[in-house]
Design a protein around this motif. Structure first.
Motif, PDB file in Angstrom:
ATOM      1  N   MET A 230       0.913  -1.361  -0.126  1.00 20.80           N
ATOM      2  CA  MET A 230       0.125  -0.105   0.500  1.00 20.80           C
ATOM      3  C   MET A 230       0.577   0.864  -0.239  1.00 20.80           C
ATOM      4  SD  MET A 230      -3.324  -0.727  -0.269  1.00 20.80           S
ATOM      5  CE  MET A 230      -3.500   1.313   0.321  1.00 20.80           C
ATOM      6  N   THR A 231       1.478   1.218   0.705  1.00 17.15           N
ATOM      7  CA  THR A 231       3.242   2.450   0.987  1.00 17.15           C
ATOM      8  C   THR A 231       3.672   2.501  -0.986  1.00 17.15           C
ATOM      9  OG1 THR A 231       3.372   2.049   2.259  1.00 17.15           O
ATOM     10  CG2 THR A 231       5.280   3.188   1.724  1.00 17.15           C
ATOM     11  N   LEU A 232       3.826   1.190  -1.167  1.00 15.18           N
ATOM     12  CA  LEU A 232       4.461   1.748  -2.954  1.00 15.18           C
ATOM     13  C   LEU A 232       3.599   2.528  -3.838  1.00 15.18           C
ATOM     14  CD1 LEU A 232       6.932   1.142  -4.509  1.00 15.18           C
ATOM     15  CD2 LEU A 232       5.835  -1.158  -4.745  1.00 15.18           C
ATOM     16  N   ARG A 233       2.178   1.734  -3.870  1.00 12.99           N
ATOM     17  CA  ARG A 233       0.964   2.085  -4.116  1.00 12.99           C
ATOM     18  C   ARG A 233       0.629   3.632  -3.850  1.00 12.99           C
ATOM     19  NH1 ARG A 233      -2.436  -0.759  -3.255  1.00 12.99           N
ATOM     20  NH2 ARG A 233      -2.659  -2.338  -4.624  1.00 12.99           N
ATOM     21  N   GLN A 234       0.579   3.694  -2.785  1.00 11.44           N
ATOM     22  CA  GLN A 234       0.462   5.882  -2.757  1.00 11.44           C
ATOM     23  C   GLN A 234       1.711   6.329  -3.225  1.00 11.44           C
ATOM     24  OE1 GLN A 234      -2.582   6.604  -1.148  1.00 11.44           O
ATOM     25  NE2 GLN A 234      -1.231   8.171  -2.121  1.00 11.44           N
ATOM     26  N   TRP A 235       3.112   6.014  -2.918  1.00 10.52           N
ATOM     27  CA  TRP A 235       4.201   6.071  -3.269  1.00 10.52           C
ATOM     28  C   TRP A 235       3.874   6.641  -5.562  1.00 10.52           C
ATOM     29  CZ3 TRP A 235       9.363   3.906  -1.171  1.00 10.52           C
ATOM     30  CH2 TRP A 235       9.225   3.896  -0.014  1.00 10.52           C
ATOM     31  N   ALA A 236       3.858   5.637  -5.948  1.00  8.27           N
ATOM     32  CA  ALA A 236       3.729   6.143  -7.412  1.00  8.27           C
ATOM     33  C   ALA A 236       2.160   7.089  -7.932  1.00  8.27           C
ATOM     34  CB  ALA A 236       3.176   4.436  -8.069  1.00  8.27           C
TER      35      ALA A 236
ATOM     36  N   GLY B  65       6.341  13.881   6.112  1.00  9.26           N
ATOM     37  CA  GLY B  65       7.702  12.688   5.644  1.00  9.26           C
ATOM     38  C   GLY B  65       6.991  11.255   6.248  1.00  9.26           C
ATOM     39  N   VAL B  66       5.071  11.520   6.397  1.00  8.57           N
ATOM     40  CA  VAL B  66       3.960  10.609   7.184  1.00  8.57           C
ATOM     41  C   VAL B  66       3.214  10.268   5.407  1.00  8.57           C
ATOM     42  CG1 VAL B  66       2.235  10.464   8.245  1.00  8.57           C
ATOM     43  CG2 VAL B  66       4.701  11.332   9.156  1.00  8.57           C
ATOM     44  N   THR B  67       3.043   9.052   5.334  1.00  8.97           N
ATOM     45  CA  THR B  67       2.136   8.014   3.870  1.00  8.97           C
ATOM     46  C   THR B  67       0.682   7.962   4.798  1.00  8.97           C
ATOM     47  OG1 THR B  67       3.980   7.418   3.311  1.00  8.97           O
ATOM     48  CG2 THR B  67       2.090   7.058   2.598  1.00  8.97           C
ATOM     49  N   LEU B  68      -0.077   8.360   3.904  1.00 12.67           N
ATOM     50  CA  LEU B  68      -1.218   8.261   3.929  1.00 12.67           C
ATOM     51  C   LEU B  68      -1.703   6.031   2.961  1.00 12.67           C
ATOM     52  CD1 LEU B  68      -4.156   8.086   5.311  1.00 12.67           C
ATOM     53  CD2 LEU B  68      -4.764   9.376   2.895  1.00 12.67           C
ATOM     54  N   GLU B  69      -1.694   5.438   4.421  1.00 18.60           N
ATOM     55  CA  GLU B  69      -2.030   3.814   2.719  1.00 18.60           C
ATOM     56  C   GLU B  69      -4.067   4.131   3.329  1.00 18.60           C
ATOM     57  OE1 GLU B  69       1.874   1.770   3.536  1.00 18.60           O
ATOM     58  OE2 GLU B  69      -0.046   0.832   4.932  1.00 18.60           O
ATOM     59  N   VAL B  70      -4.038   3.562   2.369  1.00 18.45           N
ATOM     60  CA  VAL B  70      -5.993   3.016   2.145  1.00 18.45           C
ATOM     61  C   VAL B  70      -6.125   1.980   1.721  1.00 18.45           C
ATOM     62  CG1 VAL B  70      -8.154   4.590   1.227  1.00 18.45           C
ATOM     63  CG2 VAL B  70      -6.110   5.787   1.310  1.00 18.45           C
ATOM     64  N   LEU B  71      -6.492   1.584   2.500  1.00 15.80           N
ATOM     65  CA  LEU B  71      -6.712  -0.354   2.051  1.00 15.80           C
ATOM     66  C   LEU B  71      -7.279  -0.660   1.119  1.00 15.80           C
ATOM     67  CD1 LEU B  71      -5.642  -3.483   3.400  1.00 15.80           C
ATOM     68  CD2 LEU B  71      -7.372  -3.505   5.105  1.00 15.80           C
ATOM     69  N   HIS B  72      -8.510  -0.319   1.308  1.00 15.79           N
ATOM     70  CA  HIS B  72      -9.300  -0.276  -0.273  1.00 15.79           C
ATOM     71  C   HIS B  72      -9.773   0.961  -0.812  1.00 15.79           C
ATOM     72  CE1 HIS B  72     -10.683  -4.289   1.378  1.00 15.79           C
ATOM     73  NE2 HIS B  72     -10.496  -3.448   2.869  1.00 15.79           N
TER      74      HIS B  72
END
Length: 208
Positions: free
Chosen positions: A18-24, A150-157
Motif C-alpha cells: 500500500m505504501t508503494l502504491r501511494q508513492w506511485a 514525511g508521513v504516508t497515508l495508506e488506504v486499504l481499499h
C-alpha cells in the motif's frame, strides 16, 4: 528492462504494498501499466532501495485510524476495521485511534490525536480501511500535510466508500450544521433589531 509486480517491488524495498502504491500515485517512483496492474522497473526499485527516498530509511511506525458516524452502537464496525488493519500491518503499530462522529466534522478528538502524532514525528504512516474513514472531504489536503512531515497515508481499499446509511447520516449532519448556523445568524440579527428598536423607543420617550 525487468518489471516487478507491486508485491515483489514492495518486498525488495521492505515496505507494505500500500505504501508503494501511494508513492506511485504521488509520483515518488516511476511505474508502467501492464493491463490494469502497476509494474515497477527493477532499476528504479534498486535506486530507491539505496536511499534515494528518506522514507525508506526510517523504521515503519504506524497509527491505525478507525471511525464510525454514530455516537453509540456500531462496535462491530469499529472492531472489523481494526482487525482488518491489524491483519495487514507491517512494522510497529504505535497506536489504534478510534473516533465516533461524522466524517464531515473537522474537529474530531481522534483525528486531532492523529494529527498531533504526525506533527510530533512519532509515526511514519497513517492507515485506514477506506479514505472516507479519515474524512469525507479534504483528504487531499491531509495527504499533503502528512507528506510535509514525511508521513504516508495508506488506504486499504482505495476506491470503496462507506455504506449508504452513513452517507445519509453525514447528509443529515451537514443539513443540521447549516441549519444551526442559519438559526444563529437570524437570532443575532433579531437581537440587534430588538436592541435598535429598544434604543429608538427610549429616545422617543425621552423626547416626550
Amino acid at each position: 528492462m525487468e518489471l516487478l509486480r507491486i508485491s515483489k517491488a514492495a518486498k525488495r524495498l521492505g515496505i507494505h504494498p500500500m505504501t508503494l502504491r501511494q508513492w506511485a500515485i504521488d509520483g515518488k517512483i516511476p511505474f508502467s501499466w501492464v493491463g490494469r496492474e502497476r509494474r515497477f522497473s527493477l532499476v528504479d526499485v534498486e535506486n530507491m532501495k539505496r536511499g534515494s527516498d528518506s522514507a525508506t530509511s526510517r523504521p515503519r511506525r504506524g497509527v491505525l485510524y478507525v471511525r464510525v458516524s454514530g455516537s453509540s452502537g456500531q462496535e462491530s464496525s469499529l472492531d472489523a476495521q481494526e482487525e482488518e488493519l491489524l491483519a495487514t500491518s507491517t512494522g510497529e503499530v504505535v497506536k489504534i485511534v478510534k473516533d465516533r462522529g461524522s466524517g464531515l466534522r473537522e474537529n474530531r478528538p481522534g483525528l486531532n490525536r492523529v494529527l498531533a502524532m504526525v506533527s510530533a514525528g512519532s509515526v511514519t504512516v497513517v492507515r485506514v480501511t477506506h479514505e472516507d474513514r479519515l474524512a469525507r472531504f479534504g483528504v487531499g489536503w491531509l495527504k499533503r500535510l502528512f507528506s510535509v512531515y514525511g508521513v504516508t497515508l495508506e488506504v486499504l481499499h482505495p476506491k470503496k466508500s462507506g455504506g449508504r446509511d452513513e452517507l445519509l447520516e453525514d447528509f443529515a449532519s451537514l443539513v443540521t450544521t447549516f441549519a444551526g448556523r442559519l438559526y444563529a445568524m437570524r437570532s443575532a440579527q433579531a437581537r440587534k433589531r430588538l436592541l435598535a428598536e429598544s434604543g429608538q423607543c427610549t429616545g422617543e420617550d425621552r423626547a416626550a
